[in-house]
Design a protein around this motif. Structure first.
Motif, PDB file in Angstrom:
ATOM      1  N   TYR A 141      -6.978  -0.298  37.623  1.00  0.00           N
ATOM      2  CA  TYR A 141      -6.153  -1.231  38.388  1.00  0.00           C
ATOM      3  C   TYR A 141      -4.981  -0.456  38.979  1.00  0.00           C
ATOM      4  CZ  TYR A 141      -2.745  -4.757  39.607  1.00  0.00           C
ATOM      5  OH  TYR A 141      -1.830  -5.499  40.304  1.00  0.00           O
ATOM      6  N   GLY A 142      -4.663  -0.756  40.213  1.00  0.00           N
ATOM      7  CA  GLY A 142      -3.694   0.057  40.932  1.00  0.00           C
ATOM      8  C   GLY A 142      -4.375   1.194  41.658  1.00  0.00           C
ATOM      9  N   GLY A 143      -5.728   1.150  41.663  1.00  0.00           N
ATOM     10  CA  GLY A 143      -6.502   2.217  42.300  1.00  0.00           C
ATOM     11  C   GLY A 143      -6.271   2.343  43.788  1.00  0.00           C
ATOM     12  N   SER A 144      -5.784   1.282  44.405  1.00  0.00           N
ATOM     13  CA  SER A 144      -5.505   1.358  45.838  1.00  0.00           C
ATOM     14  C   SER A 144      -4.148   1.991  46.117  1.00  0.00           C
ATOM     15  CB  SER A 144      -5.551  -0.043  46.462  1.00  0.00           C
ATOM     16  OG  SER A 144      -4.555  -0.878  45.890  1.00  0.00           O
ATOM     17  N   ALA A 145      -3.262   2.046  45.113  1.00  0.00           N
ATOM     18  CA  ALA A 145      -1.897   2.538  45.331  1.00  0.00           C
ATOM     19  C   ALA A 145      -1.853   3.960  45.901  1.00  0.00           C
ATOM     20  CB  ALA A 145      -1.086   2.438  44.040  1.00  0.00           C
ATOM     21  N   PRO A 146      -2.675   4.915  45.389  1.00  0.00           N
ATOM     22  CA  PRO A 146      -2.633   6.264  45.966  1.00  0.00           C
ATOM     23  C   PRO A 146      -3.220   6.369  47.380  1.00  0.00           C
ATOM     24  CG  PRO A 146      -3.390   6.337  43.687  1.00  0.00           C
ATOM     25  CD  PRO A 146      -3.423   4.904  44.126  1.00  0.00           C
ATOM     26  N   LEU A 147      -3.728   5.265  47.922  1.00  0.00           N
ATOM     27  CA  LEU A 147      -4.195   5.258  49.315  1.00  0.00           C
ATOM     28  C   LEU A 147      -3.059   4.895  50.263  1.00  0.00           C
ATOM     29  CD1 LEU A 147      -7.588   3.318  48.916  1.00  0.00           C
ATOM     30  CD2 LEU A 147      -7.236   5.800  48.955  1.00  0.00           C
ATOM     31  N   GLY A 148      -1.837   4.861  49.751  1.00  0.00           N
ATOM     32  CA  GLY A 148      -0.693   4.386  50.527  1.00  0.00           C
ATOM     33  C   GLY A 148      -0.458   5.116  51.830  1.00  0.00           C
ATOM     34  N   GLU A 149      -0.851   6.384  51.920  1.00  0.00           N
ATOM     35  CA  GLU A 149      -0.667   7.133  53.164  1.00  0.00           C
ATOM     36  C   GLU A 149      -1.824   6.938  54.137  1.00  0.00           C
ATOM     37  OE1 GLU A 149       0.405  11.272  52.634  1.00  0.00           O
ATOM     38  OE2 GLU A 149       1.531  10.761  50.819  1.00  0.00           O
ATOM     39  N   GLU A 150      -2.935   6.368  53.652  1.00  0.00           N
ATOM     40  CA  GLU A 150      -4.144   6.312  54.469  1.00  0.00           C
ATOM     41  C   GLU A 150      -4.498   4.903  54.946  1.00  0.00           C
ATOM     42  OE1 GLU A 150      -6.835   9.649  52.354  1.00  0.00           O
ATOM     43  OE2 GLU A 150      -5.484   8.514  51.044  1.00  0.00           O
ATOM     44  N   VAL A 151      -3.770   3.886  54.463  1.00  0.00           N
ATOM     45  CA  VAL A 151      -4.028   2.512  54.899  1.00  0.00           C
ATOM     46  C   VAL A 151      -3.441   2.281  56.297  1.00  0.00           C
ATOM     47  CG1 VAL A 151      -4.212   1.447  52.617  1.00  0.00           C
ATOM     48  CG2 VAL A 151      -1.956   1.758  53.664  1.00  0.00           C
ATOM     49  N   ARG A 152      -3.941   1.225  56.956  1.00  0.00           N
ATOM     50  CA  ARG A 152      -3.436   0.894  58.296  1.00  0.00           C
ATOM     51  C   ARG A 152      -2.008   0.363  58.233  1.00  0.00           C
ATOM     52  NH1 ARG A 152      -8.836  -1.592  58.697  1.00  0.00           N
ATOM     53  NH2 ARG A 152     -10.219   0.013  59.534  1.00  0.00           N
ATOM     54  N   ARG A 153      -1.744  -0.458  57.200  1.00  0.00           N
ATOM     55  CA  ARG A 153      -0.406  -1.026  57.001  1.00  0.00           C
ATOM     56  C   ARG A 153      -0.109  -0.984  55.504  1.00  0.00           C
ATOM     57  NH1 ARG A 153      -3.622  -3.904  60.026  1.00  0.00           N
ATOM     58  NH2 ARG A 153      -4.329  -4.954  58.138  1.00  0.00           N
ATOM     59  N   ARG A 186       1.297  -3.035  53.665  1.00  0.00           N
ATOM     60  CA  ARG A 186       1.065  -4.313  52.969  1.00  0.00           C
ATOM     61  C   ARG A 186      -0.406  -4.501  52.582  1.00  0.00           C
ATOM     62  NH1 ARG A 186       2.369  -5.922  58.268  1.00  0.00           N
ATOM     63  NH2 ARG A 186       0.665  -6.893  59.438  1.00  0.00           N
ATOM     64  N   ASP A 187      -1.312  -3.684  53.145  1.00  0.00           N
ATOM     65  CA  ASP A 187      -2.715  -3.734  52.715  1.00  0.00           C
ATOM     66  C   ASP A 187      -2.834  -3.401  51.230  1.00  0.00           C
ATOM     67  OD1 ASP A 187      -3.595  -4.366  55.266  1.00  0.00           O
ATOM     68  OD2 ASP A 187      -3.973  -2.289  55.829  1.00  0.00           O
ATOM     69  N   ILE A 188      -1.967  -2.505  50.746  1.00  0.00           N
ATOM     70  CA  ILE A 188      -1.975  -2.146  49.331  1.00  0.00           C
ATOM     71  C   ILE A 188      -1.527  -3.328  48.480  1.00  0.00           C
ATOM     72  CG2 ILE A 188      -0.978  -0.629  47.577  1.00  0.00           C
ATOM     73  CD1 ILE A 188      -2.917   0.785  49.441  1.00  0.00           C
ATOM     74  N   THR A 189      -0.481  -4.011  48.915  1.00  0.00           N
ATOM     75  CA  THR A 189       0.014  -5.173  48.169  1.00  0.00           C
ATOM     76  C   THR A 189      -1.075  -6.238  48.041  1.00  0.00           C
ATOM     77  OG1 THR A 189       2.231  -4.735  49.019  1.00  0.00           O
ATOM     78  CG2 THR A 189       1.842  -6.902  48.066  1.00  0.00           C
ATOM     79  N   LYS A 190      -1.785  -6.517  49.138  1.00  0.00           N
ATOM     80  CA  LYS A 190      -2.871  -7.504  49.101  1.00  0.00           C
ATOM     81  C   LYS A 190      -3.984  -7.060  48.154  1.00  0.00           C
ATOM     82  CE  LYS A 190      -2.185  -8.985  53.917  1.00  0.00           C
ATOM     83  NZ  LYS A 190      -2.783  -8.970  55.270  1.00  0.00           N
ATOM     84  N   ALA A 191      -4.333  -5.778  48.208  1.00  0.00           N
ATOM     85  CA  ALA A 191      -5.420  -5.268  47.367  1.00  0.00           C
ATOM     86  C   ALA A 191      -5.073  -5.351  45.889  1.00  0.00           C
ATOM     87  CB  ALA A 191      -5.748  -3.824  47.762  1.00  0.00           C
ATOM     88  N   LEU A 192      -3.824  -5.085  45.541  1.00  0.00           N
ATOM     89  CA  LEU A 192      -3.395  -5.157  44.144  1.00  0.00           C
ATOM     90  C   LEU A 192      -3.559  -6.560  43.577  1.00  0.00           C
ATOM     91  CD1 LEU A 192      -0.153  -2.979  44.424  1.00  0.00           C
ATOM     92  CD2 LEU A 192      -2.213  -2.375  43.160  1.00  0.00           C
ATOM     93  N   VAL A 193      -3.244  -7.568  44.386  1.00  0.00           N
ATOM     94  CA  VAL A 193      -3.361  -8.959  43.940  1.00  0.00           C
ATOM     95  C   VAL A 193      -4.828  -9.381  43.856  1.00  0.00           C
ATOM     96  CG1 VAL A 193      -2.801 -11.351  44.487  1.00  0.00           C
ATOM     97  CG2 VAL A 193      -1.091  -9.558  44.880  1.00  0.00           C
ATOM     98  N   LEU A 194      -5.582  -9.141  44.915  1.00  0.00           N
ATOM     99  CA  LEU A 194      -6.964  -9.599  44.972  1.00  0.00           C
ATOM    100  C   LEU A 194      -7.860  -8.856  43.983  1.00  0.00           C
ATOM    101  CD1 LEU A 194      -7.395  -9.956  48.852  1.00  0.00           C
ATOM    102  CD2 LEU A 194      -7.275 -11.806  47.163  1.00  0.00           C
ATOM    103  N   GLY A 195      -7.623  -7.559  43.805  1.00  0.00           N
ATOM    104  CA  GLY A 195      -8.486  -6.761  42.935  1.00  0.00           C
ATOM    105  C   GLY A 195      -8.482  -7.249  41.510  1.00  0.00           C
ATOM    106  N   VAL A 196      -7.291  -7.424  40.922  1.00  0.00           N
ATOM    107  CA  VAL A 196      -7.226  -7.832  39.530  1.00  0.00           C
ATOM    108  C   VAL A 196      -7.687  -9.278  39.356  1.00  0.00           C
ATOM    109  CG1 VAL A 196      -4.839  -8.696  39.449  1.00  0.00           C
ATOM    110  CG2 VAL A 196      -5.820  -7.594  37.448  1.00  0.00           C
ATOM    111  N   LEU A 197      -7.448 -10.139  40.339  1.00  0.00           N
ATOM    112  CA  LEU A 197      -7.905 -11.523  40.250  1.00  0.00           C
ATOM    113  C   LEU A 197      -9.429 -11.590  40.212  1.00  0.00           C
ATOM    114  CD1 LEU A 197      -7.358 -14.565  40.307  1.00  0.00           C
ATOM    115  CD2 LEU A 197      -7.332 -14.433  42.810  1.00  0.00           C
ATOM    116  N   ILE A 198     -10.076 -10.877  41.121  1.00  0.00           N
ATOM    117  CA  ILE A 198     -11.544 -10.904  41.194  1.00  0.00           C
ATOM    118  C   ILE A 198     -12.159 -10.327  39.922  1.00  0.00           C
ATOM    119  CG2 ILE A 198     -13.547  -9.943  42.400  1.00  0.00           C
ATOM    120  CD1 ILE A 198     -11.821 -10.051  44.986  1.00  0.00           C
ATOM    121  N   VAL A 199     -11.721  -9.140  39.533  1.00  0.00           N
ATOM    122  CA  VAL A 199     -12.327  -8.474  38.372  1.00  0.00           C
ATOM    123  C   VAL A 199     -12.008  -9.228  37.084  1.00  0.00           C
ATOM    124  CG1 VAL A 199     -12.302  -6.365  36.971  1.00  0.00           C
ATOM    125  CG2 VAL A 199     -12.386  -6.212  39.466  1.00  0.00           C
ATOM    126  N   GLY A 200     -10.782  -9.716  36.942  1.00  0.00           N
ATOM    127  CA  GLY A 200     -10.412 -10.437  35.729  1.00  0.00           C
ATOM    128  C   GLY A 200     -11.232 -11.692  35.519  1.00  0.00           C
TER     129      GLY A 200
END
Length: 531
Positions: A242-254, A256-270
């Motif tokens: 969890y937080g696996g998207s955080a190190p993509l911070g330099e490669e995302v388009r925006r 805030r894409d990381i913020t959305k992924a952090l919320v959706l990822g743990v909700l779906i998997v949990g």
């Protein structure tokens, strides 16, 4: 205060300096969510972590996963606030640097890859050493040799490193389809099992309803709550990644894409993992869970019983694919954090190398792959020896031998508990960082925000920390082999990280002061919007 705007003050923005960079704008929200899911590897968790949790919690395994999910969803609050103020390849390392300061940031940066490496090392040991031989023997009656997991280090560690090294685009394309298909399969099939199972009951969420059946077994662990705590070790380690998207911070388009992924990822998997844990528990039988963990492949057996041979084989295939995807995502994350730390001169410059063609931190990734492979081999043979299986027997016995299954299962528990120590350390510091950041900001709040502010920025981070502390204490006492030994190793690594950081603060003060804030995409976006 080290928030991005205050940390830079009147200095020239660090992002404008000539520093190694990764390719910006190549990852979207969907790909970032897929990275989150892949790093948590729910199908792999189904055949590995649920089995390990059931060895302690038995019928309370669904409750262990539900509580782990709720804990991680509380943790979403922490990463939500941190990710809105920092984005870079450093992930948590950059978050903590911006909110808290260099010392905790460097400790976090050193411990984060530790748990990624330990978790990656556990994959071939269990998936190829226990699950694969169990599947082959269960369906075709063929016994594989005990050393079969060794060549699978290449499949589950080195090949994923190669995929991560050749570019972010092929990595994201693979993970997008693999991760989303995986969670869909688990959600649908576990629902079918639940609807068909004759043993459905809400009592699996009541730790005091099963004393007559499991009380004597739980007594050795200190009672049902202690057993639940031990089960939660593996519930929480299911979320490692969890937080696996955080190190993509330099490669995302925006950013805030990381913020959305952090919320959706743990909700779906949990949600999916809690559903699967419940489905396997009632599918196996709530009054006979003592035999669940003693089977090498209980999840696959349940799937075969309710969904036929095709269902069992499909789960096995998804588990192998999940293990591969997990390794791609986890090693990619660890490599990027080491890259960011090398760029800041916290680690040797070797780690800051960016491949000119692929624009990836290829040398950092290679280091992570070699370290994961070495950890897998060393842990399997050392823990195997202390489990009563000599190195020669580890190679000579059939893989389906109970001695081999026990030895490799213990090695898996050892590695994942080391990962848990790194995981909890990083999130302890993240939670503290949020509280420190809002304390330093001294924001004024009015109306409803007077209630919401202390709840979100102080109470919830403190609550998540308290739950993590409870799980960590339960992993230490009463002593349980190899969990307690793994905690000792994890604490030793933490002590080294603290000592190394203290040395850096004295010997390289310039690098120490700039740790984690060399690049901040959130700040760059803010400046771009003004310009």
């Amino acid at each position: 205060m080290r928030s991005s705007s205050l940390a830079q003050g009147k200095e020239k923005p660090r992002a404008a300096r000539a520093v190694p960079r990764l390719r910006r704008g190549v990852v979207g929200t969907l790909e970032a969510v897929a990275q989150e899911i892949a790093a948590m590897a729910p199908a792999c968790d189904t055949v590995a972590f649920i089995t390990s949790a059931a060895a302690f919690a038995f019928v309370l395994t669904p409750l262990a996963f539900l509580l782990a999910t709720l804990t991680m969803f509380i943790e979403v609050n922490t990463l939500y606030h941190l990710s809105r103020r920092h984005a870079s390849a450093g992930g948590y390392y950059g978050y903590v640097a911006t909110a808290f300061g260099p010392f905790p940031a460097i400790v976090t940066g050193l411990m984060y890859p530790v748990y990624q490496i330990a978790s990656t090392a556990a994959i071939p040991v269990y998936v190829a050493g226990v699950v694969l031989p169990g599947v082959v023997h269960y369906f075709w009656g063929v016994s594989l040799p005990g050393w079969v997991w060794l060549p699978f280090i290449v499949v589950f560690i080195m090949v994923p490193i190669a995929l991560a090294a050749v570019g972010i685009r092929p990595q994201m394309k693979f993970l997008r389809y693999a991760a989303l298909t995986e969670v869909s399969f688990l959600a649908i099939t576990s629902l079918i099992i639940i609807l068909r199972a004759p043993d459905n009951t809400w009592k699996v969420f009541d730790p005091f309803a099963w004393q007559a059946i499991y009380g004597p077994h739980w007594k050795a662990y200190g009672g049902p709550m202690a057993a639940l705590g031990l089960g939660m070790i593996f519930g929480l380690t299911s979320f490692i990644g969890y937080g696996g998207s955080a190190p993509l911070g330099e490669e995302v388009r925006r950013s805030r894409d990381i913020t959305k992924a952090l919320v959706l990822g743990v909700l779906i998997v949990g949600v999916v993992l809690t559903e699967v844990a419940y489905g396997l528990t009632v599918g196996w039988g709530t009054d006979r869970l003592t035999s669940f963990a003693s089977s090498a492949i209980p999840g696959i057996i349940v799937y075969t019983e309710y969904l036929g041979i095709a269902g069992g084989l499909m789960l096995a295939l998804f588990a192998f694919n999940s293990a591969f995807s997990d390794s791609v995502a986890m090693q990619s994350n660890a490599g990027r954090v080491y890259f960011a730390m090398g760029r800041d001169s916290i680690l040797p410059k070797f780690f800051s190398y960016v491949h000119p063609r692929w624009v990836t931190p290829s040398k950092s990734l290679l280091f992570v792959g070699v370290a994961s492979s070495a950890a897998a081999v060393a842990s399997a043979f050392i823990v195997g020896y202390y489990s009563g299986v000599s190195p020669l027997a580890m190679l000579a016995l059939p893989a389906t031998s109970q001695r081999i299954v026990t030895a490799l299962g213990n090695a898996f528990d050892f590695l994942t508990t080391i990962a848990l120590v790194g995981f909890i350390t990083a999130h302890f510091i993240n939670n503290t960082a949020v509280m420190v950041m809002f304390r330093r900001l001294r924001e004024r709040h009015f109306g409803l925000n007077k209630v919401v502010h202390p709840l979100l920025h102080y109470f919830l981070p403190a609550l998540a920390t308290a739950i993590f502390a409870f799980v960590l204490v339960e992993s230490i006492w009463p002593p349980q082999f190899p969990v307690t030994q793994a905690v000792i190793v994890g604490v030793a690594l933490l002590a080294f990280s603290i000592g190394y950081t203290a040395w850096l603060s004295r010997s390289r003060p310039e690098a120490y002061r700039s740790a984690g804030v060399t690049v901040n995409i959130v700040e760059e976006e803010r400046l771009e919007s003004k310009g």
